[in-house]
Write an enzyme that holds these catalytic residues in place. Structure first.
Site, PDB file in Angstrom:
ATOM      1  N   LYS A   1       0.852  -1.188   0.000  1.00  0.00           N
ATOM      2  CA  LYS A   1       0.000   0.000   0.000  1.00  0.00           C
ATOM      3  C   LYS A   1       0.889   1.240   0.000  1.00  0.00           C
ATOM      4  O   LYS A   1       1.842   1.332   0.767  1.00  0.00           O
ATOM      5  CB  LYS A   1      -0.903  -0.017   1.232  1.00  0.00           C
ATOM      6  CG  LYS A   1      -2.064   0.958   1.194  1.00  0.00           C
ATOM      7  CD  LYS A   1      -3.014   0.692   2.343  1.00  0.00           C
ATOM      8  CE  LYS A   1      -4.226   1.596   2.298  1.00  0.00           C
ATOM      9  NZ  LYS A   1      -5.193   1.288   3.367  1.00  0.00           N
TER      10      LYS A   1
ATOM     11  N   GLU B   1     -19.104  -5.950  10.499  1.00  0.00           N
ATOM     12  CA  GLU B   1     -20.073  -5.224  11.313  1.00  0.00           C
ATOM     13  C   GLU B   1     -21.123  -6.135  11.937  1.00  0.00           C
ATOM     14  O   GLU B   1     -21.557  -5.910  13.074  1.00  0.00           O
ATOM     15  CB  GLU B   1     -20.766  -4.146  10.478  1.00  0.00           C
ATOM     16  CG  GLU B   1     -19.868  -2.989  10.075  1.00  0.00           C
ATOM     17  CD  GLU B   1     -19.034  -3.266   8.829  1.00  0.00           C
ATOM     18  OE1 GLU B   1     -18.212  -2.404   8.457  1.00  0.00           O
ATOM     19  OE2 GLU B   1     -19.215  -4.352   8.218  1.00  0.00           O
TER      20      GLU B   1
ATOM     21  N   ARG C   1     -25.047  -2.498   7.558  1.00  0.00           N
ATOM     22  CA  ARG C   1     -24.691  -3.860   7.181  1.00  0.00           C
ATOM     23  C   ARG C   1     -25.023  -4.858   8.285  1.00  0.00           C
ATOM     24  O   ARG C   1     -24.969  -6.067   8.061  1.00  0.00           O
ATOM     25  CB  ARG C   1     -23.192  -3.918   6.856  1.00  0.00           C
ATOM     26  CG  ARG C   1     -22.819  -3.125   5.611  1.00  0.00           C
ATOM     27  CD  ARG C   1     -21.372  -2.647   5.625  1.00  0.00           C
ATOM     28  NE  ARG C   1     -20.405  -3.710   5.639  1.00  0.00           N
ATOM     29  CZ  ARG C   1     -19.827  -4.241   4.565  1.00  0.00           C
ATOM     30  NH1 ARG C   1     -20.168  -3.809   3.365  1.00  0.00           N
ATOM     31  NH2 ARG C   1     -18.927  -5.182   4.672  1.00  0.00           N
TER      32      ARG C   1
END
Length: 629
Positions: free
Chosen positions: A256, A342, A370
Site C-alpha cells: 500500500k 459489522e 450492514r
C-alpha cells in the site's frame, strides 16, 4: 522491477492512452514505463484533489496488467470497495476529468455504473466484489455469452464474512470466475484477525499449498506473485485469460502506497489524504476551530471508562476513523477491533452486554446498515444494553452517497425499546456518552456528524440526560423550530433571519427521537401557529415520529401547521458539505423559508393558539427547567 514516484511531469506513453485498447499495442518495456507515468499522474492528481491515495498506488502495476490483458468492458472487472480505482479511471478515458474527483458534478471517488461502461458495478462498501462477480458470471453463462469476470479484493476486504459466503457459493458452482486477492496486509490500518497470519504463512512458504484455504473452497489457487512486477504478472494473467475452466484465485502481494516514500512510511500508508505537497508529502490542513466530534467522543468515552471498568469499545476496522485508537491507547485490553465485520461486531457486543459488560459499538452510520438484522434480532429483541456510537451521521461531503449517514434515525427509532439520541453540538455529545454509559435498560444509540464541532464551551464532565426530554434554546410565540441533531445551529440562524421580518421563533433541541418529549411537543403545538421539525436524516425518521404522535393524539387538526424538513428522497452526489446542505435544503435560509411559507398560508397568521399568559408561562417554566439540567 524498481518503483518510482515519477515526479517528472512528462507522460509520453500515458498521453497515448485514450482507452485500454491502447495498452494492448505496447510492449513489455513500454508497459513498465507506462506504470511509472501512471504512478506519477495519480500522485499529482490526488495531491490536488485529496482522496484515497495509498490503495491506488498499491495497484498501479496490477491495473496496467489487467487492462493490457483483459478486454474491458467486454470482460467485467470489479474493484472491491473501489477506493483503489483512480488508476483504472485514468486508463479508461477519464483522465481529463480526474481533477474533478470527489467534487460536485465531478467524478466519484469510487466506481459508479452511470459514470462509465468500464465501471460495471458500483461500490464503496467492502467485500461485495465476489458476490457481484458470481452474479455476472452466472448471467453470462445463462445467456450463453463469453467473456471473463475478474474481481479484485484486498485492503482487508477478504476478512469479511460476505466474501467467504461468496467464495463458498462460487467454489461449489464451478463457474469461470477470476478472483485477485490484493494482499497488502492492510485495511485502513493494519489488518486484524487470523486471515492475515494465514496469508503471511503462504507468502513465507511456511504452509504447504495442499492445505491452502482457498483450494479447500474449490478455487484453483495461483501465487503468490509480486504485484509490482509486470514481468511476472502479465504472463500469469494471460494464462488465466486463456484458461476458461472453473473459479481461480490469484494471490497478488503488493505494498500500500508503493513507490511513494511518504506513503510507505506512514502508519496508514496515506489511505485517505487531504491535498498535499508531492515533494514533501505534507498535507494541507485547515486549522480546526474546534475539536472534531470523533475526538470528543473518544475522550468522553475514555473519561467514562476510567470510572467504570465494565466499559469496553468495539470497532470494525475503523479504529482511527471512530477515535477508538485513542481509547485503545488508554485501555488496550478493553478495545476490540473485529475487522471488516459489522454483523459480528454487533452480536459480539450483544454477548458482552448479556455478560454484564458495557459495550460501546463505534461504527459509521453507513456501515452499521450492514448489521441491521443483528441489531434487531440479537440486540433489540433481547433488550440488551449495547451502546451504539454512530459516527458520520448525516452528509459527509466528498465521499458522497455511499458514505452518507442518512438512514440510521429511521432504522433504529422504529425498534421497540431503543433509545435514540442526536448531539446538537460537541458538549451535548459528551453528555450523551455519559447517558449511554449509565443506561442499562436496553439498547441506546447516539449520532454525531463528521468534522469539527461548533466551538461551544465544553463541560468538565458528562452528565446523565433525562431520557426522552428535550430542551428549549430560545423562546418565541409564532413559529417553533424543533431540531434533532446538529442542524440546531442553522435553526438559530433561521431564527435571526425571521426576526428581521418580525416573526417570533422558538428553537428547541429535541435531543431524543425515541422516546419523544411528548409533553414539550404538545406545548409547542398549542402555543405556536407553525411547527417545523428539522433533521439530517431520511424521510421516515424524527419528523415522521412527531407526525405519528400528533396524529394519534388528534392534534393535527389545523390548530398548528406542521412541516418536516429531512434529507430529500434521493441520493445526493458528492460535493462540499455546504453544497450538499444547499441541495438538501437544510440551510438556515431554507429553514426560514419553510417557516415563512407555512405561516403565510396559515389562517392563524402571526398568532399563537393559546392566547394570553397561560401558554407563555408554561413554555417559560419549561425553559427554566431545561436550563437547570
Amino acid at each position: 522491477m524498481g518503483l518510482s514516484c515519477a515526479n517528472d511531469v512528462a507522460t509520453p506513453l500515458l498521453d497515448q492512452v485514450k482507452s485500454p485498447d491502447d495498452l494492448k499495442r505496447m510492449g513489455q518495456d513500454e508497459l513498465c514505463h507506462l506504470a511509472r507515468e501512471l504512478r506519477g499522474e495519480t500522485l499529482r492528481i490526488v495531491s490536488e484533489t485529496g482522496g484515497h491515495l495509498g490503495s491506488s498506488l498499491g495497484v498501479i502495476e496490477l491495473t496496467v496488467a489487467l487492462h493490457a490483458v483483459f478486454d474491458a468492458p467486454r470482460d467485467t472487472i470489479i474493484w472491491d470497495v473501489s477506493h483503489q480505482c483512480y488508476p483504472h479511471k485514468i486508463l479508461t478515458g477519464r483522465r481529463d476529468r480526474m481533477r474533478s474527483l470527489r467534487k460536485r458534478n465531478g467524478l466519484s471517488g469510487f466506481t459508479r455504473r452511470m459514470e462509465s461502461a468500464f465501471d460495471p458495478f458500483g461500490a464503496a462498501h467492502s467485500s461485495t466484489s465476489i458476490s457481484a462477480g458470481l452474479g455476472f458470471a452466472t448471467a453470462r453463462d445463462l445467456k450463453g455469452e463469453d467473456g471473463h469476470v475478474v474481481c479484485i479484493i484486498g485492503d482487508g476486504a477478504m476478512s469479511a464474512g460476505m466474501a467467504f459466503e461468496a467464495m463458498n457459493n462460487a467454489g461449489k458452482s464451478g463457474r469461470r470466475l477470476i478472483v485477485i486477492l490484493n494482499d497488502n496486509d492492510m485495511s485502513i490500518s493494519a489488518s486484524t484477525g487470523a486471515l492475515p497470519g494465514h496469508l503471511a504463512a503462504i507468502r513465507d512458504r511456511a504452509q504447504t499449498l495442499a492445505g491452502n484455504l482457498f483450494q479447500n473452497f474449490g478455487f484453483d489457487y495461483r501465487g503468490p506473485v509480486d504485484g509490482h512486477d509486470l514481468d511476472a504478472l502479465i504472463p500469469l494473467l494471460r494464462e488465466l485469460h486463456t484458461n476458461k475452466t472453473g473459479p481461480v484465485l490469484l494471490h497478488v502481494v503488493t505494498r500500500k502506497g508503493a513507490g511513494y516514500d511518504p506513503a510507505e512510511q506512514a502508519a496508514d500508508k496515506y489511505h485517505g489524504v487531504n491535498p498535499f505537497d508531492v515533494t514533501t508529502g505534507v498535507q494541507v490542513k485547515v486549522p480546526a476551530k474546534a475539536p472534531s466530534y470523533t475526538k470528543v467522543f473518544a475522550d468522553a468515552l475514555i473519561n467514562e471508562a476510567k470510572a467504570d471498568d465494565r466499559i469496553v469499545a468495539i470497532t470494525a476496522a475503523m479504529a482511527s476513523g471512530t477515535g477508538i485508537d485513542r481509547f485503545e491507547a488508554a485501555f488496550p485490553d478493553r478495545t476490540f477491533d473485529v475487522g471488516i465485520a459489522e454483523q459480528h461486531a454487533v452480536t459480539f457486543a450483544a454477548g458482552l452486554a448479556a455478560s454484564g459488560m458495557k459495550p460501546f459499538c463505534a461504527i459509521y452510520s453507513t456501515f452499521l446498515q450492514r448489521a441491521y438484522d443483528q441489531i434487531i434480532h440479537d440486540v433489540a429483541l433481547q433488550q440488551l444494553p449495547v451502546r451504539f456510537a454512530i459516527d458520520r451521521a448525516g452528509l459527509v461531503g466528498a465521499d458522497g452517497p455511499t458514505h452518507a449517514g442518512a438512514f440510521d434515525i429511521m432504522y433504529l427509532a422504529h425498534l421497540p425499546g431503543f433509545t435514540v439520541m442526536a448531539a446538537s453540538d460537541e458538549a451535548e455529545l459528551v453528555h450523551m456518552v455519559a447517558t449511554a454509559a449509565g443506561h442499562d435498560e436496553g439498547p441506546i444509540a447516539f449520532r454525531y456528524p463528521r468534522g469539527e464541532g461548533t466551538g461551544v464551551t465544553m463541560p468538565a464532565k458528562g452528565e446523565m440526560l433525562p431520557i426522552g426530554r428535550g430542551r428549549i434554546i430560545e423562546l418565541g410565540t409564532q413559529v417553533a423550530l424543533l431540531s434533532f441533531g446538529t442542524r440546531l445551529a442553522d435553526c438559530l440562524k433561521a431564527r435571526r433571519l425571521l426576526a428581521l421580518e418580525g416573526i417570533s421563533v422558538t428553537v428547541v433541541d429535541a435531543r431524543f427521537a425515541k422516546p419523544l418529549d411528548t409533553a414539550l411537543i404538545a406545548d409547542l403545538v398549542d402555543n405556536h401557529a407553525m411547527l417545523v421539525t428539522v433533521e439530517e436524516g431520511a424521510t421516515g425518521g424524527f419528523g415522521a415520529l412527531v407526525l405519528h404522535h400528533l396524529a394519534n393524539r388528534g392534534m393535527l387538526d389545523g390548530r398548528c401547521a406542521v412541516r418536516t424538513l429531512t434529507l430529500p428522497d434521493t441520493f445526493i452526489a458528492q460535493a462540499s458539505s455546504d453544497d450538499m446542505y444547499e441541495e438538501a435544503k437544510l440551510t438556515a435560509r431554507h429553514i426560514a423559508a419553510a417557516a415563512r411559507n407555512g405561516i403565510a398560508s396559515s389562517r392563524v397568521h402571526g398568532d399563537i393558539r393559546r392566547s394570553g399568559r397561560a401558554g407563555q408561562q408554561e413554555l417559560t417554566t419549561r425553559l427554566h427547567r431545561a436550563e437547570d439540567r
